[in-house]
Structures are given as structure tokens and as C-alpha cells.
Motif scaffolding. Sequence first.
Motif, PDB file in Angstrom:
ATOM      1  N   TYR A  58      -1.118 -11.992  -1.181  1.00  0.00           N
ATOM      2  CA  TYR A  58      -0.883 -10.686  -1.789  1.00  0.00           C
ATOM      3  C   TYR A  58      -0.545 -10.780  -3.275  1.00  0.00           C
ATOM      4  O   TYR A  58      -0.424  -9.749  -3.947  1.00  0.00           O
ATOM      5  CB  TYR A  58       0.240  -9.956  -1.054  1.00  0.00           C
ATOM      6  CG  TYR A  58      -0.203  -9.301   0.233  1.00  0.00           C
ATOM      7  CD1 TYR A  58      -0.590  -7.964   0.262  1.00  0.00           C
ATOM      8  CD2 TYR A  58      -0.226 -10.005   1.431  1.00  0.00           C
ATOM      9  CE1 TYR A  58      -0.986  -7.355   1.442  1.00  0.00           C
ATOM     10  CE2 TYR A  58      -0.624  -9.420   2.625  1.00  0.00           C
ATOM     11  CZ  TYR A  58      -0.999  -8.085   2.621  1.00  0.00           C
ATOM     12  OH  TYR A  58      -1.403  -7.492   3.791  1.00  0.00           O
ATOM     13  N   ASP A  59      -0.380 -11.985  -3.778  1.00  0.00           N
ATOM     14  CA  ASP A  59      -0.013 -12.172  -5.174  1.00  0.00           C
ATOM     15  C   ASP A  59      -1.127 -12.790  -6.009  1.00  0.00           C
ATOM     16  O   ASP A  59      -0.933 -13.062  -7.192  1.00  0.00           O
ATOM     17  CB  ASP A  59       1.220 -13.081  -5.262  1.00  0.00           C
ATOM     18  CG  ASP A  59       2.413 -12.497  -4.530  1.00  0.00           C
ATOM     19  OD1 ASP A  59       2.687 -11.302  -4.720  1.00  0.00           O
ATOM     20  OD2 ASP A  59       3.046 -13.242  -3.746  1.00  0.00           O
TER      21      ASP A  59
ATOM     22  N   SER B  85       2.768  -1.773  -3.801  1.00  0.00           N
ATOM     23  CA  SER B  85       3.648  -2.908  -3.492  1.00  0.00           C
ATOM     24  C   SER B  85       3.438  -3.432  -2.071  1.00  0.00           C
ATOM     25  O   SER B  85       4.398  -3.670  -1.318  1.00  0.00           O
ATOM     26  CB  SER B  85       5.122  -2.498  -3.688  1.00  0.00           C
ATOM     27  OG  SER B  85       5.347  -2.072  -5.016  1.00  0.00           O
TER      28      SER B  85
ATOM     29  N   TRP C  55      -6.992  -4.744  -5.565  1.00  0.00           N
ATOM     30  CA  TRP C  55      -5.862  -5.307  -6.308  1.00  0.00           C
ATOM     31  C   TRP C  55      -5.015  -4.205  -6.916  1.00  0.00           C
ATOM     32  O   TRP C  55      -3.783  -4.261  -6.884  1.00  0.00           O
ATOM     33  CB  TRP C  55      -6.373  -6.264  -7.384  1.00  0.00           C
ATOM     34  CG  TRP C  55      -5.287  -6.944  -8.161  1.00  0.00           C
ATOM     35  CD1 TRP C  55      -5.012  -6.812  -9.483  1.00  0.00           C
ATOM     36  CD2 TRP C  55      -4.318  -7.864  -7.644  1.00  0.00           C
ATOM     37  NE1 TRP C  55      -3.943  -7.591  -9.835  1.00  0.00           N
ATOM     38  CE2 TRP C  55      -3.488  -8.255  -8.726  1.00  0.00           C
ATOM     39  CE3 TRP C  55      -4.082  -8.401  -6.377  1.00  0.00           C
ATOM     40  CZ2 TRP C  55      -2.430  -9.150  -8.569  1.00  0.00           C
ATOM     41  CZ3 TRP C  55      -3.022  -9.291  -6.222  1.00  0.00           C
ATOM     42  CH2 TRP C  55      -2.218  -9.663  -7.319  1.00  0.00           C
ATOM     43  N   ASP C  56      -5.673  -3.191  -7.453  1.00  0.00           N
ATOM     44  CA  ASP C  56      -4.940  -2.052  -8.008  1.00  0.00           C
ATOM     45  C   ASP C  56      -4.140  -1.354  -6.913  1.00  0.00           C
ATOM     46  O   ASP C  56      -2.978  -0.971  -7.130  1.00  0.00           O
ATOM     47  CB  ASP C  56      -5.925  -1.077  -8.651  1.00  0.00           C
ATOM     48  CG  ASP C  56      -5.242   0.155  -9.209  1.00  0.00           C
ATOM     49  OD1 ASP C  56      -4.460   0.028 -10.168  1.00  0.00           O
ATOM     50  OD2 ASP C  56      -5.473   1.261  -8.673  1.00  0.00           O
ATOM     51  N   HIS C  57      -4.732  -1.204  -5.734  1.00  0.00           N
ATOM     52  CA  HIS C  57      -4.031  -0.543  -4.623  1.00  0.00           C
ATOM     53  C   HIS C  57      -2.820  -1.360  -4.190  1.00  0.00           C
ATOM     54  O   HIS C  57      -1.731  -0.807  -3.968  1.00  0.00           O
ATOM     55  CB  HIS C  57      -5.006  -0.358  -3.454  1.00  0.00           C
ATOM     56  CG  HIS C  57      -4.403   0.346  -2.281  1.00  0.00           C
ATOM     57  ND1 HIS C  57      -4.056   1.684  -2.297  1.00  0.00           N
ATOM     58  CD2 HIS C  57      -4.074  -0.113  -1.029  1.00  0.00           C
ATOM     59  CE1 HIS C  57      -3.546   2.024  -1.131  1.00  0.00           C
ATOM     60  NE2 HIS C  57      -3.543   0.961  -0.346  1.00  0.00           N
ATOM     61  N   VAL C  58      -2.971  -2.665  -4.087  1.00  0.00           N
ATOM     62  CA  VAL C  58      -1.861  -3.533  -3.694  1.00  0.00           C
ATOM     63  C   VAL C  58      -0.719  -3.454  -4.695  1.00  0.00           C
ATOM     64  O   VAL C  58       0.457  -3.361  -4.324  1.00  0.00           O
ATOM     65  CB  VAL C  58      -2.357  -4.990  -3.557  1.00  0.00           C
ATOM     66  CG1 VAL C  58      -1.177  -5.974  -3.513  1.00  0.00           C
ATOM     67  CG2 VAL C  58      -3.199  -5.150  -2.305  1.00  0.00           C
ATOM     68  N   ARG C  59      -1.053  -3.482  -5.984  1.00  0.00           N
ATOM     69  CA  ARG C  59      -0.014  -3.437  -7.014  1.00  0.00           C
ATOM     70  C   ARG C  59       0.702  -2.081  -7.024  1.00  0.00           C
ATOM     71  O   ARG C  59       1.929  -2.022  -7.101  1.00  0.00           O
ATOM     72  CB  ARG C  59      -0.638  -3.675  -8.400  1.00  0.00           C
ATOM     73  CG  ARG C  59      -1.265  -5.046  -8.605  1.00  0.00           C
ATOM     74  CD  ARG C  59      -0.245  -6.164  -8.543  1.00  0.00           C
ATOM     75  NE  ARG C  59      -0.166  -6.746  -7.178  1.00  0.00           N
ATOM     76  CZ  ARG C  59       0.764  -7.570  -6.770  1.00  0.00           C
ATOM     77  NH1 ARG C  59       1.729  -7.945  -7.586  1.00  0.00           N
ATOM     78  NH2 ARG C  59       0.760  -8.044  -5.543  1.00  0.00           N
ATOM     79  N   ARG C  60      -0.063  -1.014  -6.957  1.00  0.00           N
ATOM     80  CA  ARG C  60       0.534   0.317  -7.074  1.00  0.00           C
ATOM     81  C   ARG C  60       1.431   0.642  -5.889  1.00  0.00           C
ATOM     82  O   ARG C  60       2.426   1.376  -6.027  1.00  0.00           O
ATOM     83  CB  ARG C  60      -0.554   1.380  -7.216  1.00  0.00           C
ATOM     84  CG  ARG C  60      -1.147   1.466  -8.623  1.00  0.00           C
ATOM     85  CD  ARG C  60      -2.031   2.676  -8.808  1.00  0.00           C
ATOM     86  NE  ARG C  60      -3.238   2.603  -7.983  1.00  0.00           N
ATOM     87  CZ  ARG C  60      -3.485   3.392  -6.946  1.00  0.00           C
ATOM     88  NH1 ARG C  60      -2.596   4.311  -6.574  1.00  0.00           N
ATOM     89  NH2 ARG C  60      -4.601   3.277  -6.261  1.00  0.00           N
TER      90      ARG C  60
ATOM     91  N   TRP D  75      -9.033 -10.283  -4.143  1.00  0.00           N
ATOM     92  CA  TRP D  75      -9.102  -8.832  -4.009  1.00  0.00           C
ATOM     93  C   TRP D  75     -10.199  -8.245  -4.889  1.00  0.00           C
ATOM     94  O   TRP D  75     -10.453  -8.725  -5.986  1.00  0.00           O
ATOM     95  CB  TRP D  75      -7.765  -8.199  -4.391  1.00  0.00           C
ATOM     96  CG  TRP D  75      -6.632  -8.716  -3.570  1.00  0.00           C
ATOM     97  CD1 TRP D  75      -5.926  -9.878  -3.777  1.00  0.00           C
ATOM     98  CD2 TRP D  75      -6.085  -8.122  -2.396  1.00  0.00           C
ATOM     99  NE1 TRP D  75      -4.966 -10.029  -2.801  1.00  0.00           N
ATOM    100  CE2 TRP D  75      -5.033  -8.967  -1.941  1.00  0.00           C
ATOM    101  CE3 TRP D  75      -6.372  -6.954  -1.694  1.00  0.00           C
ATOM    102  CZ2 TRP D  75      -4.280  -8.670  -0.801  1.00  0.00           C
ATOM    103  CZ3 TRP D  75      -5.611  -6.658  -0.562  1.00  0.00           C
ATOM    104  CH2 TRP D  75      -4.586  -7.507  -0.130  1.00  0.00           C
TER     105      TRP D  75
ATOM    106  N   PRO E 206      -4.889 -12.303  -7.423  1.00  0.00           N
ATOM    107  CA  PRO E 206      -5.996 -11.353  -7.606  1.00  0.00           C
ATOM    108  C   PRO E 206      -7.370 -11.933  -7.287  1.00  0.00           C
ATOM    109  O   PRO E 206      -8.339 -11.182  -7.180  1.00  0.00           O
ATOM    110  CB  PRO E 206      -5.891 -10.962  -9.087  1.00  0.00           C
ATOM    111  CG  PRO E 206      -5.175 -12.099  -9.734  1.00  0.00           C
ATOM    112  CD  PRO E 206      -4.215 -12.614  -8.700  1.00  0.00           C
TER     113      PRO E 206
ATOM    114  N   THR F  83       2.798  -6.062   0.755  1.00  0.00           N
ATOM    115  CA  THR F  83       3.103  -7.485   0.924  1.00  0.00           C
ATOM    116  C   THR F  83       2.785  -7.989   2.324  1.00  0.00           C
ATOM    117  O   THR F  83       2.877  -9.188   2.589  1.00  0.00           O
ATOM    118  CB  THR F  83       4.583  -7.769   0.646  1.00  0.00           C
ATOM    119  OG1 THR F  83       5.387  -6.983   1.544  1.00  0.00           O
ATOM    120  CG2 THR F  83       4.953  -7.415  -0.795  1.00  0.00           C
TER     121      THR F  83
END
Length: 460
Positions: A253-254, A271, A264-269, A259, A256, A273
Amino acid sequence: MTDPTDATTAAEATATAGATGTAETTGTAETLRERALSTLVAARERTTLLTGCVEGPDLTAQVSPLMSPLVWDLAHIGNQEEQWLLRAVAGHEAIRPEIDSLYDAFEHPRAERPSLPLLSPAEARRYAADVRGRALDVLESTAFEGTRLTEAGFAFGMIAQHEQQHDETMLITHQLRRGPQALTAPDPDPVPLFTGPAEVLVPGGPFLMGTSTEPWALDNERPAHPREVAPYFIDTVPVTNGAYGAFIDDGGYDDPRWWTPEGWDHVRRHSLTAPLFWRRDGGQWLRRRFGVTEVVPADEPVLHVCWYEADAYARWAGRRLPTEAEWEKAARYDPAGDRVTRYPWGDADPGPEHANLGQRHLRPAPAGSYPAGESPLGVRQLIGDVWEWTSSDFAPYPGFRAFPYREYSEVFFGPDYKVLRGGSFAVDAVACRGTFRNWDYPIRRQIFSGFRTARSAEVA
């Protein structure tokens, strides 16, 4: 989960009946009538369980903007049955025409449904029961011929499928709700740890995808058409919690690299995990499942992952998600007879020995379960347990014709939706077969979704 019958345009069917071709009739009229009756009764028994195990605010509250209040689903089920079986098939006058717009899913998105003047739980139950009594009278007197709606009992099968789809949706609502456990079911039988081959080779070449003969198949499953695929390997069983946990532990999950840009944008926005409902407790993962907190079982297929997560895992593992055509060939192709079957195990309807369906259990069965449901190529658990994400966008088959109305499938075609196949433990057999297609946004995680991976075979 996208419900393709979550709209109310039954009047269109009477104008277009017969325009889309006729499904082959299977069995005598009496046999079809008995099948329609049994599937309608089974669906209503399940609806009664899902709406009767909670009371008051749990019926009228919205547990998530992604879901309707349970009482909306209950009345919507009755309204759809009235529109299609009483009005479109039997030509009856509307019982309560003033509520049609309240239960039109295209007019009212889920987020705004709690603010509508909905029927109370008692009113919704009375209305659905009244409609059902009249619908059974219609079933008894309808000739299963003459129009596309009545041929082989299609309209009755469609309504049974619709109710079961909403039952799955209501089960998702139960999973999302907070509070004590309201539903119980026995666990699947334990099985030895699966030690079979990790993947199966599916031969390249053509096969017949979709159906033109399954009487109750929906429009997006039609027509049958030849599809060519190159040889590929596909996982023997769905990806498990243990395997997915290795992806998490490796920093999946950390990183990129695994993804898509959108993922990747969805995971970051958001959070993200881990799969939805998971949380770390010391050195182990716990999950919440229908009001119970438990250790995540390593040998179960992973559940509640979105398409982006499934795709990222596949990339991390050096593989990819199968295409929809690859998934269906693995599920239906019998190389010994060079033919396709209705299900991986053959043409017989699903039994408890074949697959985990119908809310018989409230969880997936361990990976490697149901050897009797294995495909001729040796792939297991293609039906039931978890919906499986594919790499494919939801698109019409060549020769597609909308029926009974455009909103059934056509308005969802395009790159916004990804296809899921195979059904889950929450799907009833009437709404699950080797040709059945589900679809949803790639961000959805509340659905009972998992996946398996594939890789292209090197051609000598």
C-alpha cells in the motif's frame, strides 16, 4: 453492488415484448411454474429474514450513503414486483401509483432516500405481502408463451433475481451496520489446507461466450458469440487473506509501482492500508464480520477489496487480473467435448456440494473447498464465495439488444464500471450462473468482492 433491475420502467416492456428474440423454453409449463414459485418463495423468505431480524431505527436508518435504508429495499422489491408481474404481465391497474417515484432508483440516488416520505416498516410489509399474493394468482394463470416477458416464465425469473439481488444488497447493509450481531449461520465445513497446483493452464482457441438459450438470463449475458483467447494460466483458487497479507506486509500500500495512477490517488486520498473491515491488533489482523470481531482467517479468499487493490496485488505478484472472457472460459469450457456448460461442474443446477451460495454461510469457504464444483480444467470456487474482479470494462456483447428496458444494463456500459464474475456467498443460485455478469465502480469495497489472478502463457 450494482443492481441492474433497480429501475421502474415496466411499461416499456409491453411495447417491445418479442422484439429481442425468444429464449428457449426449458421443460413443461408446469415445471416452469413450479420453478418460478419456488424461487419467488425462497427470495421472500430471505427478505423476511433480513428485514425481520432488526427493528425500528435499524430498518429506517441509513448506515452508509452507499446503501438504502432496509425499509426502502423492502418496498422497492414490492413495487418492482407490482410493476412487472401485476401491471406488465397481467395488465392490472396500479395498486399505489403515488409511490412509484419514491422507489425509482434512477430518480432518487441512495444518499437521498432516507429523506423521502417512505412507507413505514409495517406499511412496506403489508404492501409487499399484498403484491405477492396477487402475483402468485398471476403466476397460476399465466401461459408461458406469447411475449418475451412471459416466454419460459422470464418475468417471474427476473423478479426472483431482482429480489435476491436486493437481498444481497441488504446483507451488505447488515455488514456495514454497527451494533450487536443480528444474523447467524453455520460456518462452512473445514477442509484440509489446499495443496493442489497453484495455477491451471487454459488452452488457447475459441469458445462460445454468453448465452442465447438460458431462459432467465439477463440481456447483458446475451447473445452467445464466439470468443478467441490466447493460452493463459489462472489461479486454481481465489487469492486468500494470507496471500494478500503478504502484499500488505511487503509495503504494497506504500509503493506506487503496483498501482494505476487512479488507484494510487485513491489509496492516498482515502488512506487505505488493508481490506475494508480489517484492523491491526499487535501482530495480527482482525476483522469485523456481521457484528463479530475475529482474527482474519488466512485460508479464506480475501474479501472487501476494490478493483484497484486487486489489480495492485496482481502486479505485485508478477501477474494480472484475468479478462472477463478468460474468466468465463475457465469456468465453462470443457476441452474433452469442446463445449461450454452452464456451470463449472456441468449443466445441473447448483447444489450445496458445488458452491457456497444463498447466504447458507456468512463467510467464504476456505480456499480449495467444493471439489465437486471444480471445472473440467481443475479450477475451483469459480461460483460462489466471492465476486471476482476482472480486468474488463462492462461492455455489450456483439448483437446485444436491450430488454426489458435500457436501464437494465445499457446505461452502465463503458469504462466507468469493471466486471465481476462468479457470485459470492451472498448470491442465490437463481441470480448466479456461468454467464452471469456483475459490475461496479473500481473503488467499491463494501461489496463481497475478491479476485484471482492470471498470466499469459508463453507460446512456443
